[in-house]
Design an enzyme around this catalytic site. Sequence first.
Site, mmCIF file in Angstrom:
data_model
loop_
_atom_site.group_PDB
_atom_site.id
_atom_site.type_symbol
_atom_site.label_atom_id
_atom_site.label_comp_id
_atom_site.label_asym_id
_atom_site.label_seq_id
_atom_site.Cartn_x
_atom_site.Cartn_y
_atom_site.Cartn_z
ATOM 1 N N CYS A 59 -2.141 9.337 2.294
ATOM 2 C CA CYS A 59 -1.779 8.782 0.983
ATOM 3 C C CYS A 59 -2.816 9.202 -0.057
ATOM 4 O O CYS A 59 -2.487 9.484 -1.202
ATOM 5 C CB CYS A 59 -1.664 7.272 1.064
ATOM 6 S SG CYS A 59 -3.078 6.491 1.846
ATOM 7 N N GLU A 72 0.888 -1.176 0.000
ATOM 8 C CA GLU A 72 0.000 0.000 0.000
ATOM 9 C C GLU A 72 0.915 1.210 0.000
ATOM 10 O O GLU A 72 1.419 1.614 1.048
ATOM 11 C CB GLU A 72 -0.880 -0.014 1.261
ATOM 12 C CG GLU A 72 -1.774 -1.232 1.391
ATOM 13 C CD GLU A 72 -2.971 -1.178 0.460
ATOM 14 O OE1 GLU A 72 -3.240 -0.110 -0.118
ATOM 15 O OE2 GLU A 72 -3.633 -2.209 0.300
#
Length: 486
Positions: free
Chosen positions: A288, A254
């Site tokens: 993110c 991720e």
Amino acid sequence: MKLIVINNQEWRQNAISLRKEAEQAMAKYASVNPYTNEVFATYENPTKDHVEDSLALAHALYKKWRHEDPSVRAETLKKIAAKFQEKRAEMAKIMTLEMGKKLSESLEEVDICIGIMNYYADHGPELLQPVDLPNPYGHAYYLKQATGVIMACEPWNFPLYQVIRVFAPNFVVGNPMLLKHAHNVPSSANMAAKLVRAGGAPEGSLINLFLTYDQLDEVIADPRVQGVALTGSERGGQSVAENAGKNLKKSTMELGGNDAFIVLSDADPAVLKKALSDARSYNNGQVCTSSKRMIVVKDRYEEVLEDMKEVYEGLKWGDPLLDETTLPPMNSESSKEKLQKQVDQAIAGGAKVYYQYPEIDSKGAFFRPIILTNVTKDNPVFDQEMFGPVCVVYKVEDEDEAIELANDSSYGLGSSVISSDIQHAEEVAAQIETGMTVINGRWITDGSLPFGGVKKSGYGRELSPLGLEAFVNEHLVIDFTDQNSK
Ligand code: NAP
């Protein structure tokens, strides 16, 4: 001038020892309050024996769990969630002290984690039921079984959420977890592991280890470890994925993002304003999936610039523990310096400053939020993730150009589309090369929704049924008896 000639072997040895020194330096675990820049706790790396004992404990638990129904662990997970509810304020405070996020956002993070645990406690056992496979030979199905110990390597930006995203599903599946958290959130890591245990998880369910990079390499190579989950930057991802690959361990990555926030001509002004209100300021822009690139069709460009300026102008810097603070420090001095370098490069490369927050008189790691325009394709930051309150706004002719620009990125994590025509917005969403798209909103997360990206944003999904299955063994069983008599 004296020339020092070294042979290839020496050169390699030098390079390896320099790399090791640099890596050791990265793995010093300390809690530093970014509001004061004072160190308030430090932690030692584990001994070889401690690492071995942890692996043995986790592996023994995996073997035991193979004989236990997931519903037993689901019940325990409910109790763990209740323990986090009870210790919500303590958990939130330590996160704010260590990485500077607003206390209200730390509290919200604990709530999100409680939601994730409850999601897997409520749905995990059913989602792990065997799946029937109609076929020409005989009764067949596949089981969803645990595979073994999972090594999770996590970043500082959501100190609890990143841990729970891996822990909760794997706990129900029956995969114990070892944790290597970021070097700057060790106290949060410790508390998370303690609360999991205090909530009733058997010893070995989640073991926090302050591993060096070398120790991490060794743990990943250990045959008792069967999966590696990393959330973090490309730098961390590349290194850990390489090691996992070398040892043939399944991994999920991720990684970073440079999310596009596409504003179409028919965007509802109120919806747009609401989405912009924290799309690039939540967690001080250190998300993110923060909306890092505002891509706006020309007739709404000025409005977006004004809306964003209003958001940044309205922030009040201060102590993140105080309710009135809306602009906290960044997580660390080094992150602030890295971001400043990127902004300097952007401006040197032709970007224009539309707005910047006034000077901040503090010794904390404060970064002044900034809005940049005129970032062209040849600008050094065009394809870089800027991890903090830097808002880049692009003007485009039309929707086609917006989609093209959104896809002109080596990242592919999240995106937003703002439009009053939902059906059309869905058509636009389908054309964006990312793992997630939110219509008429900024990023969102929940236990029930998959999280992850494509391209350099990584692979695999966390959360939702997909996250539950990241590290299961889809074990086929088929009854061939009838075929023998044919
Ligand atoms: P990072 O430097 O890659 O660190 C993440 C984790 O990996 C930390 O535990 C770190 O340990 C470890 N690590 C880093 N380099 C390593 C190496 N060479 N070998 C072994 N371990 C290594 O990431 P970050 O800068 O802290 O975090 C921010 C990044 O995470 C951003 O790019 C953000 O977009 C991304 N992120 C992605 C998601 C997502 O779901 N896609 C969610 C949140 C954040 P040390 O701290 O000890 O170096």
